[in-house]
Every structure is written in C-alpha cells, then in structure tokens.
Design a protein around this motif. Structure first.
Motif, PDB file in Angstrom:
ATOM      1  N   UNK A 107       0.816  -1.211   0.000  1.00 51.57           N
ATOM      2  CA  UNK A 107       0.000   0.000   0.000  1.00 51.57           C
ATOM      3  C   UNK A 107       0.855   1.270   0.000  1.00 51.57           C
ATOM      4  N   UNK A 108       2.145   1.147  -0.215  1.00 51.30           N
ATOM      5  CA  UNK A 108       3.024   2.303  -0.032  1.00 51.30           C
ATOM      6  C   UNK A 108       2.915   3.325  -1.153  1.00 51.30           C
ATOM      7  N   UNK A 109       2.397   2.920  -2.293  1.00 54.43           N
ATOM      8  CA  UNK A 109       2.393   3.810  -3.443  1.00 54.43           C
ATOM      9  C   UNK A 109       0.963   4.148  -3.852  1.00 54.43           C
ATOM     10  N   UNK A 110       0.833   5.143  -4.704  1.00 60.70           N
ATOM     11  CA  UNK A 110      -0.487   5.547  -5.165  1.00 60.70           C
ATOM     12  C   UNK A 110      -1.082   4.474  -6.072  1.00 60.70           C
ATOM     13  N   UNK A 111      -2.399   4.506  -6.167  1.00 56.98           N
ATOM     14  CA  UNK A 111      -3.066   3.523  -7.007  1.00 56.98           C
ATOM     15  C   UNK A 111      -3.492   2.305  -6.207  1.00 56.98           C
ATOM     16  N   UNK A 112      -3.963   1.310  -6.917  1.00 53.71           N
ATOM     17  CA  UNK A 112      -4.439   0.097  -6.265  1.00 53.71           C
ATOM     18  C   UNK A 112      -3.282  -0.662  -5.632  1.00 53.71           C
ATOM     19  N   UNK A 113      -3.514  -1.245  -4.459  1.00 51.93           N
ATOM     20  CA  UNK A 113      -2.451  -2.043  -3.839  1.00 51.93           C
ATOM     21  C   UNK A 113      -2.118  -3.245  -4.709  1.00 51.93           C
ATOM     22  N   UNK A 114      -0.890  -3.661  -4.653  1.00 48.62           N
ATOM     23  CA  UNK A 114      -0.444  -4.782  -5.476  1.00 48.62           C
ATOM     24  C   UNK A 114       0.461  -5.688  -4.657  1.00 48.62           C
ATOM     25  N   UNK A 115       0.705  -6.856  -5.192  1.00 45.02           N
ATOM     26  CA  UNK A 115       1.591  -7.783  -4.499  1.00 45.02           C
ATOM     27  C   UNK A 115       3.027  -7.276  -4.566  1.00 45.02           C
ATOM     28  N   UNK A 116       3.796  -7.610  -3.549  1.00 51.01           N
ATOM     29  CA  UNK A 116       5.217  -7.262  -3.556  1.00 51.01           C
ATOM     30  C   UNK A 116       5.921  -8.030  -4.675  1.00 51.01           C
ATOM     31  N   UNK A 117       7.005  -7.461  -5.217  1.00 48.92           N
ATOM     32  CA  UNK A 117       7.661  -8.098  -6.375  1.00 48.92           C
ATOM     33  C   UNK A 117       8.302  -9.446  -6.075  1.00 48.92           C
ATOM     34  N   UNK A 118       8.713  -9.672  -4.831  1.00 48.37           N
ATOM     35  CA  UNK A 118       9.378 -10.935  -4.501  1.00 48.37           C
ATOM     36  C   UNK A 118       8.374 -11.912  -3.897  1.00 48.37           C
ATOM     37  N   UNK A 119       8.420 -13.144  -4.343  1.00 48.51           N
ATOM     38  CA  UNK A 119       7.541 -14.181  -3.800  1.00 48.51           C
ATOM     39  C   UNK A 119       8.262 -14.902  -2.665  1.00 48.51           C
ATOM     40  N   UNK A 120       7.598 -14.958  -1.530  1.00 49.01           N
ATOM     41  CA  UNK A 120       8.188 -15.576  -0.348  1.00 49.01           C
ATOM     42  C   UNK A 120       8.412 -17.071  -0.578  1.00 49.01           C
ATOM     43  N   UNK A 121       9.639 -17.559  -0.374  1.00 49.75           N
ATOM     44  CA  UNK A 121       9.889 -18.999  -0.547  1.00 49.75           C
ATOM     45  C   UNK A 121       9.494 -19.780   0.705  1.00 49.75           C
ATOM     46  N   UNK A 122       9.398 -21.076   0.560  1.00 47.00           N
ATOM     47  CA  UNK A 122       9.170 -21.951   1.712  1.00 47.00           C
ATOM     48  C   UNK A 122      10.523 -22.138   2.392  1.00 47.00           C
ATOM     49  N   UNK A 123      10.716 -21.485   3.520  1.00 46.65           N
ATOM     50  CA  UNK A 123      12.061 -21.491   4.099  1.00 46.65           C
ATOM     51  C   UNK A 123      12.408 -22.807   4.777  1.00 46.65           C
ATOM     52  N   UNK A 124      11.414 -23.678   4.964  1.00 48.86           N
ATOM     53  CA  UNK A 124      11.712 -24.985   5.547  1.00 48.86           C
ATOM     54  C   UNK A 124      12.002 -26.025   4.468  1.00 48.86           C
ATOM     55  N   UNK A 125      12.047 -25.582   3.216  1.00 46.91           N
ATOM     56  CA  UNK A 125      12.364 -26.472   2.104  1.00 46.91           C
ATOM     57  C   UNK A 125      13.572 -25.919   1.359  1.00 46.91           C
ATOM     58  N   UNK A 126      14.154 -26.740   0.507  1.00 38.95           N
ATOM     59  CA  UNK A 126      15.294 -26.294  -0.289  1.00 38.95           C
ATOM     60  C   UNK A 126      14.879 -25.151  -1.212  1.00 38.95           C
ATOM     61  N   UNK A 127      15.776 -24.195  -1.491  1.00 35.68           N
ATOM     62  CA  UNK A 127      17.211 -24.245  -1.185  1.00 35.68           C
ATOM     63  C   UNK A 127      17.599 -23.702   0.191  1.00 35.68           C
ATOM     64  N   UNK A 128      16.661 -23.046   0.911  1.00 34.98           N
ATOM     65  CA  UNK A 128      17.021 -22.485   2.217  1.00 34.98           C
ATOM     66  C   UNK A 128      17.040 -23.582   3.273  1.00 34.98           C
ATOM     67  N   UNK A 129      15.944 -24.290   3.411  1.00 30.29           N
ATOM     68  CA  UNK A 129      15.899 -25.482   4.255  1.00 30.29           C
ATOM     69  C   UNK A 129      16.184 -25.263   5.725  1.00 30.29           C
ATOM     70  N   UNK A 130      15.489 -24.302   6.355  1.00 31.45           N
ATOM     71  CA  UNK A 130      15.667 -24.120   7.795  1.00 31.45           C
ATOM     72  C   UNK A 130      14.975 -25.251   8.557  1.00 31.45           C
ATOM     73  N   UNK A 131      15.605 -25.687   9.629  1.00 32.32           N
ATOM     74  CA  UNK A 131      15.001 -26.699  10.488  1.00 32.32           C
ATOM     75  C   UNK A 131      13.982 -26.033  11.409  1.00 32.32           C
ATOM     76  N   UNK A 132      13.201 -26.855  12.107  1.00 31.02           N
ATOM     77  CA  UNK A 132      12.224 -26.302  13.044  1.00 31.02           C
ATOM     78  C   UNK A 132      12.927 -25.497  14.133  1.00 31.02           C
ATOM     79  N   UNK A 133      14.055 -25.988  14.617  1.00 30.65           N
ATOM     80  CA  UNK A 133      14.805 -25.254  15.643  1.00 30.65           C
ATOM     81  C   UNK A 133      15.227 -23.878  15.131  1.00 30.65           C
ATOM     82  N   UNK A 134      15.662 -23.824  13.888  1.00 25.97           N
ATOM     83  CA  UNK A 134      16.104 -22.550  13.313  1.00 25.97           C
ATOM     84  C   UNK A 134      14.925 -21.601  13.122  1.00 25.97           C
ATOM     85  N   UNK A 135      13.787 -22.138  12.699  1.00 26.45           N
ATOM     86  CA  UNK A 135      12.605 -21.297  12.510  1.00 26.45           C
ATOM     87  C   UNK A 135      12.143 -20.722  13.846  1.00 26.45           C
ATOM     88  N   UNK A 136      12.123 -21.544  14.882  1.00 23.97           N
ATOM     89  CA  UNK A 136      11.731 -21.050  16.205  1.00 23.97           C
ATOM     90  C   UNK A 136      12.697 -19.972  16.692  1.00 23.97           C
TER      91      UNK A 136
END
Length: 207
Positions: free
Chosen positions: A132-161
C-alpha cells in the motif's frame, strides 16, 4: 601446490618460451608470436598477483542446543540466521523502505502471533500481503516468499523457532518461544506448531 601457484608457473613458462623465441628464432611470424606470448604471460602474472575473492554462500549457523539456556539465547541465534542462512534480509527490511521487495518486518513480532509467523514462514502463500506504499491500487510485492523450511534455504524447526524469537525480541515483545521446545538431534520430532488458520486467506496490509 595451490592452483594459483600452478597458474603462475604456467605464466612464467609462457614468458620464458616467448623470450627464447625472440632470442633464437629469426622468423618474423614466430617472433611476433613470441612477443604476444610474453605479453600474455605478464598479464596473467599481474592478474594472479591480485588477491583472489570467491563468492560463497552464507555460513550456516549450527545450533548447540545444550548451550541455549534462555529465550534470549534463541533470539541471538535467530538474528544470525535471519541475516545469513535464512536469507531474510535479501527481501525484507527492518524499517520503512521504498525499495523493499517484501513487507517491512519492523514490529512484526508485536503484530502477529508466533503461530501466524510460523505459518507465514512455512506456508508463505497462505496469506498474501499487499503493498500500500504507493499511489493507485495495492499490489503484491515483487518478490515471492519462498518456503524457508524447504530447499534451497531449508531451515530446520529449531532454526525457525529461533528466527521467531528474534522477531519477537526485535519488536520489544516477550519471547514466547522456550528453549524446551527445541528438538534434540536424533530425537523424535515434536508435534508441529498449530497453524493460525487452515484456509488460504488474502490479507491486505494497512498503511
């Protein structure tokens, strides 16, 4: 013998060959080739004399569970993961930024429950935040959030906590994650953190 030393020896050999050609060969063509060999050899030696730098992935933070005594210890580890293995800072900012590729995380630990944050990290498309930071209709952010518990990031549950603990501490909130929730290596996995909701919902982020 290192690779750099081997390349330096090759460069010296090329220069030596060029010098011999200039000294003992009268053919004009070969003398030109010898001169070129000397120049290339000198360039290679100069290039190899420059300190070599390699682009390496961030160092992984190993979690020594035995050394974690307090939630603050978890937050400290979570901060390191946030800026290294987790790669969170590549897209997220901690504070307003016009160039942010994903939502600002300043105060996020005070706005969202730990269950919501856990789900946002492991099921990032369950909730879509709009810009919502800019004028006009709100839009999705340009970067898509990856699944950080899966590859290539692959955080464990301990790391996520640990990351959740850091986000809560950063927001000035009491850390609701307890070191007793960490899984010991080789132990049977604990029950997953309860999701905030089951259905996929689109949430618009207010200004």
């Amino acid at each position: 013998m290192s690779e750099v030393v081997k390349l330096q020896l090759i460069g010296l050999s090329v220069i030596g060959s060029g010098v011999l050609i200039l000294l003992f060969i009268r053919s004009q063509f070969l003398r030109v080739m010898g001169f070129v060999a000397i120049v290339l050899g000198l360039f290679s030696l100069v290039a190899l004399a420059v300190p070599q730098m390699a682009s390496l992935p961030p160092a992984e933070e190993s979690i020594d569970i035995a050394s974690i005594k307090t939630p603050a210890d978890m937050a400290s580890i979570g901060q390191k993961i946030f800026f290294s293995k987790g790669q969170c800072a590549l897209c997220h900012t901690i504070g307003p930024s016009e160039s942010a590729r994903c939502p600002d995380l300043k105060g996020i630990g005070a706005k969202l429950s730990r269950e919501f944050i856990f789900e946002s990290l492991t099921q990032p498309q369950a909730y879509v935040y709009l810009d919502y930071r800019h004028e006009g209709l709100p839009k999705e952010y340009p970067a898509r959030m990856p699944y950080i518990n899966k590859n290539p990031i692959g955080l464990s549950k301990n790391e996520i906590l640990s990351v959740i603990a850091f986000l809560q501490q950063m927001s000035g909130e009491p850390i609701s994650v307890n070191p007793s929730e960490l899984e010991m290596p080789g132990a049977a996995p604990a029950a997953p953190v309860k999701s905030a909701q089951v259905e996929t919902v689109t949430v618009a982020q207010a200004k």
